[in-house]
Write a protein that holds these residues in place. Structure first.
Motif, PDB file in Angstrom:
ATOM      1  N   VAL A  45     -25.255   5.720  29.550  1.00 51.31           N
ATOM      2  CA  VAL A  45     -26.288   5.638  30.575  1.00 51.31           C
ATOM      3  C   VAL A  45     -27.441   4.784  30.062  1.00 51.31           C
ATOM      4  N   ARG A 101     -21.939   8.104  30.208  1.00 46.34           N
ATOM      5  CA  ARG A 101     -21.890   8.018  31.664  1.00 46.34           C
ATOM      6  C   ARG A 101     -20.688   8.823  32.172  1.00 46.34           C
ATOM      7  N   LEU A 144     -29.181  13.678  31.947  1.00 46.86           N
ATOM      8  CA  LEU A 144     -27.937  13.382  32.666  1.00 46.86           C
ATOM      9  C   LEU A 144     -27.724  14.276  33.881  1.00 46.86           C
ATOM     10  N   ALA A 199     -24.664  18.586  33.138  1.00 45.97           N
ATOM     11  CA  ALA A 199     -23.786  17.451  32.870  1.00 45.97           C
ATOM     12  C   ALA A 199     -22.751  17.801  31.801  1.00 45.97           C
ATOM     13  N   GLN A 244     -26.862  11.649  36.567  1.00 47.66           N
ATOM     14  CA  GLN A 244     -25.432  11.594  36.830  1.00 47.66           C
ATOM     15  C   GLN A 244     -24.966  12.492  37.967  1.00 47.66           C
TER      16      GLN A 244
END
Length: 433
Positions: free
Chosen positions: A414, A154, A423, A70, A427
């Motif tokens: 998040v 996020r 993540l 991420a 994600q």
């Protein structure tokens, strides 16, 4: 026959003008220098390398395993997004036109740029190359901000914030300092981005970290880096790339570029040694993380001064960087209790601020054409201080507003469950094995 051809050409000329077709400039009238062009092509590649893979490795090596991909994705996204936006309007608003606040849209999607056109800021290389070189600076500045909110932002919010931050923070600052704006007119010295890149990104990151809050487990759980070897490799790529970052800012293959590169290298060396020595004294062991942090602090701090100071000044500035940035990443961070995940403000923000002020102290007229405090021009230090204040206030204020606006459309952070899961999975649906 020759007379007939001349009459036909005369009749066709207005038609060509109406259609926007013009004859290319003759090589004999071009100001483009092949040696300068060759060096700037190399410098451009070096600066792009600073983001991918340099910054991607540096940042991802300092997060936990569940967030490595991420973190890399954020650097990659910055490259792709900002490159397109830069071509669309970023370059034009920054470097075309000399208004005090913003440029023009005359080069919207590079319209009007020719093979032989040059920008007044770099008269010996093709304008297209100058545009590309400056693009790499915009890319890494946006990518730097992500380090402050690593492990919890996020991805969709990161994309929206990056676009908005590029438009409303980076573009104005780049024009004000480098594109003929009001800070440039005042004489603010920023050779390669102490204000435009480091202080702006560090301040934006600090505000983002405060707005989003601390990571779950911060101060109570082990948040140590997954693989510092990645961070060391990233540091090496950043270090080498910085030769293009600072040396390329001379805009030509000349002695000033060489002086900037030497000062850059020496500042990185003394920054790493200073940070390591302080840790050795305070904690009885010099950490690898500390040494690479000191190196990057030295690189960031010398950046605004690199084209204005002598090489030995790089050693002094690097020592100051190692000591001051160490203080910012330890005492200052704990005093104000903010979770700047990868110390973007402590290293880049404080480093950019320090280097910008020291440029006003050590600037040497024989190298950069401007005298600093030590050469009897104390006013330059006041000018530098003004540039720092404007950059900090603008980046902090606008970053705060943009984060609040982005939060109206998508959650900035998040969920707790996704943060604990990591993540990479939450994600991107991927993970390191």
């Amino acid at each position: 026959m020759a007379g007939l051809l001349r009459r036909v050409a005369a009749m066709a000329a207005p038609i060509g003008v109406a259609l926007g077709v013009t004859a290319p400039a003759h090589a004999a009238t071009s100001e483009i220098n092949t040696a300068d062009t060759a060096w700037m092509i190399v410098a451009t590649a070096l600066v792009l390398m600073m983001t991918i893979p340099g910054l991607a490795l540096f940042y991802s090596g300092m997060v936990r395993k569940k967030n490595v991909l991420a973190t890399m994705a954020q650097s990659l996204a910055a490259v792709t997004l900002i490159s397109i936006l830069w071509v669309a309007f970023g370059y034009s608003l920054c470097f075309v036109g000399d208004g005090p606040w913003l440029g023009t849209l005359d080069r919207w999607f590079l319209g009007g740029m020719t093979m032989d056109s040059v920008n007044p800021a770099a008269k010996t290389i093709p304008e297209a190359l100058f545009m590309l070189y400056q693009m790499t600076f915009a890319i890494i500045t946006v990518a730097l901000v992500a380090g402050s909110v690593a492990d919890r932002m996020r991805f969709s919010a990161y994309l929206l914030f990056s676009v908005a931050w590029f438009i409303f923070v980076y573009i104005p600052l780049a024009h004000w300092v480098w594109g003929g704006g009001f800070l440039n007119s005042m004489g603010v010295l920023d050779f390669a981005g102490g204000l435009v890149v480091h202080l702006s990104a560090g301040t934006g990151g600090l505000v983002a970290a405060k707005v989003m809050g601390r990571r779950h487990g911060y101060g109570t759980e082990n948040l140590s880096p997954f693989d510092l070897s990645l961070a060391v490799m990233g540091t090496g790529l950043l270090w080498v790339g910085w030769f293009g970052f600072n040396g390329g800012s001379a805009g030509a293959a000349n002695s000033r570029a060489v002086m900037a590169i030497i000062a850059t290298h020496l500042a990185a060396c003394s920054g790493a040694l200073t940070w390591g020595a302080i840790e050795w004294y305070a904690r009885r062991k010099p950490s690898v993380l500390g040494m690479i942090s000191g190196a990057v602090a030295g690189l960031g701090t010398i950046t605004p001064a690199s084209g204005f100071v002598a090489p030995w000044h790089g050693i002094v500035i690097g020592i100051a960087a190692g000591a001051i940035c160490y203080w910012a990443c330890t005492w200052l961070k704990h005093r104000f209790n903010y979770d700047d995940s990868l110390d973007v403000f402590g290293v880049h923000g404080i480093g950019g601020l320090t280097g910008t002020l020291l440029a006003g102290v050590f600037a040497t007229s024989a190298i950069g054409g401007t005298a600093g405090l030590l050469e009897g021009h104390p006013r330059q230090l006041l000018i530098q201080l003004y540039g720092v204040a404007v950059t900090f206030v603008w980046s902090a204020g606008v970053s705060f507003i943009l984060l609040k606006l982005v939060g109206l459309f998508v959650p900035l952070r998040v969920s707790r469950e996704h943060e604990l899961e990591g993540l990479d999975i939450s994600q991107h649906g991927e993970a390191l094995q």
